[in-house]
Design an enzyme around this catalytic site. Structure first.
Site, PDB file in Angstrom:
ATOM      1  N   PHE A  30       0.840  -1.205   0.000  1.00 53.15           N
ATOM      2  CA  PHE A  30       0.000   0.000   0.000  1.00 53.15           C
ATOM      3  C   PHE A  30       0.873   1.253   0.000  1.00 53.15           C
ATOM      4  O   PHE A  30       0.608   2.226  -0.734  1.00 53.15           O
ATOM      5  CB  PHE A  30      -0.919  -0.012   1.236  1.00 53.15           C
ATOM      6  N   PHE A  31       1.947   1.240   0.788  1.00 51.92           N
ATOM      7  CA  PHE A  31       2.841   2.393   0.809  1.00 51.92           C
ATOM      8  C   PHE A  31       3.539   2.564  -0.538  1.00 51.92           C
ATOM      9  O   PHE A  31       3.711   3.701  -1.010  1.00 51.92           O
ATOM     10  CB  PHE A  31       3.880   2.224   1.922  1.00 51.92           C
TER      11      PHE A  31
ATOM     12  N   PHE B 190      -7.323   7.144   3.196  1.00 53.25           N
ATOM     13  CA  PHE B 190      -6.611   6.535   4.320  1.00 53.25           C
ATOM     14  C   PHE B 190      -7.064   5.096   4.545  1.00 53.25           C
ATOM     15  O   PHE B 190      -6.482   4.368   5.344  1.00 53.25           O
ATOM     16  CB  PHE B 190      -6.821   7.348   5.601  1.00 53.25           C
TER      17      PHE B 190
ATOM     18  N   ARG C 276       9.982   7.634   6.491  1.00 57.69           N
ATOM     19  CA  ARG C 276       9.004   8.196   5.557  1.00 57.69           C
ATOM     20  C   ARG C 276       8.690   9.657   5.885  1.00 57.69           C
ATOM     21  O   ARG C 276       8.289  10.419   5.001  1.00 57.69           O
ATOM     22  CB  ARG C 276       7.728   7.358   5.605  1.00 57.69           C
TER      23      ARG C 276
END
Length: 359
Positions: free
Chosen positions: A93-94, A196, A336
């Site tokens: 997902f990231f 999200f 990140r």
């Protein structure tokens, strides 16, 4: 504040005063799934195997990004194979989020549209896409085949329905960002719940607990509210941490930016308001948590099924609580968010800046 003993960070974790939440540090203790060391190792290997990150970037950045720390701090009690599938999916997902960002930065609408269409298709038939030429699609298909194996088809259908909506929301964010459109506060809050992936992370509480919850539980007002508040906290705290960076980068998707544009707040006032909402989430969760636990007590009626569902509800609610501390520390330990250490503040060093697509 010492870093969590099992985290990749071994030094003191410094939280800037503007982002410090004493209630999280005091009342939401950090916990970590005991499988975490193997989880980190295997997710790192999975990223390599699926070609989602280069060997050089995996070696240099994967551990420091703390993606496995985030999931191992959330889905406590999950069987190891469930947590591994969830962690790999989360890492995917990231990577997907980074591809989305690069397609926006490099103005690649054709590439994004193809990817969006392929994800919708792969979500419904992941086994047909395990050998897809785009590693992002093949990796997604692999993660979905594994996630779909844990609970009945009714859960799979629900998860797919929820993720189709997430993919569509990413498309809307693409159009907003490339068009310079700053959504109103209400529009942003609605879209943020999708980008999200509030429903997705909540859905994944169920395989972690080993039970598909009945509609009467999932749709119960207190259970739904506790789940929503845990996710809202995460999304808005992310916005609070990211606001200065995103303003500097001419971003349009941040609660603070919508407040500045459409409510006439100054930057300082927007920071105060986002923080107020974050703190309100925490306090309201405590009330909803109590209500959801009372629901579990009511379900525990002495029958085998009642005992099973009640135990699953308690496990899910406990992990909603874990999400607060896991998200909080993730933002202060993951590479990140360490923008000041990047050579180029506009380009994360762990991404492939020329990802597949239109040039």
């Amino acid at each position: 504040m010492p870093a969590f003993p099992y985290s990749t960070t071994s030094t003191v974790t410094a939280v800037p005063p503007s982002l410090c939440l004493p209630v999280i540090e005091a009342a939401f203790p950090r916990r970590l799934h005991p499988y975490w060391p193997r989880l980190q190792e295997r997710t790192r290997a999975w990223l390599l195997e699926k070609r989602l990150m280069s060997a050089e970037k995996v070696a240099e950045y994967a551990d420091g990004l703390c993606y496995t720390d985030l999931m191992a701090g959330y889905y406590l009690g999950a069987p190891e194979e469930v947590l591994q599938a969830v962690a790999d999916y989360s890492a995917w997902f990231f990577v997907w989020d980074d591809r989305h960002d690069r397609d926006i930065v490099h103005r690649r609408p054709g590439a994004w549209q193809r990817l969006e269409d392929q994800l919708h298709t792969a979500l419904d038939a992941p086994r047909d896409h395990l050998e897809h030429e785009d590693p992002l699609i093949a990796g997604f298909a692999d993660a979905m085949v594994r996630l779909y194996a844990f609970l009945p088809g009714t859960w799979n259908d629900r998860f797919a329905r929820h993720f189709h909506a997430v993919i569509g929301a990413y498309g809307q964010e693409f159009r907003n960002r490339t068009g310079g459109i700053i959504p109103t506060v209400d529009e942003y809050l609605e879209l943020r719940r999708l980008t999200f992936a509030h429903a997705i992370w909540t859905d994944l509480l169920e395989p972690s607990a080993g039970v598909e919850l009945p509609d009467s539980v999932r749709k119960h007002p207190e259970f739904r509210r506790a789940a929503l508040l845990s996710q809202e906290f995460a999304a808005w705290y992310n916005d609070l941490c990211s606001l200065p960076k995103e303003i500097a980068g001419d971003e349009v998707h941040n609660l603070g930016i919508s407040l500045i544009k459409h409510e006439g707040l100054t930057l300082e006032e927007a920071v105060v308001e986002v923080r107020r909402r974050v703190e309100e989430c925490i306090q309201e969760f405590l009330g909803a948590e109590s209500g959801a636990l009372r629901l579990a007590d009511e379900i525990d009626d002495g029958t085998v099924r009642g005992k099973e569902v009640a135990a699953a509800v308690r496990a899910c609610v406990a992990n909603m609580r874990n999400w607060f501390s896991s998200v909080y520390w993730f933002h202060h330990e993951s590479g990140r968010y360490m923008v000041d250490s990047w050579d180029d503040r506009s380009t994360p060093p762990y991404v492939n800046n020329e990802a597949a697509g239109d040039k």
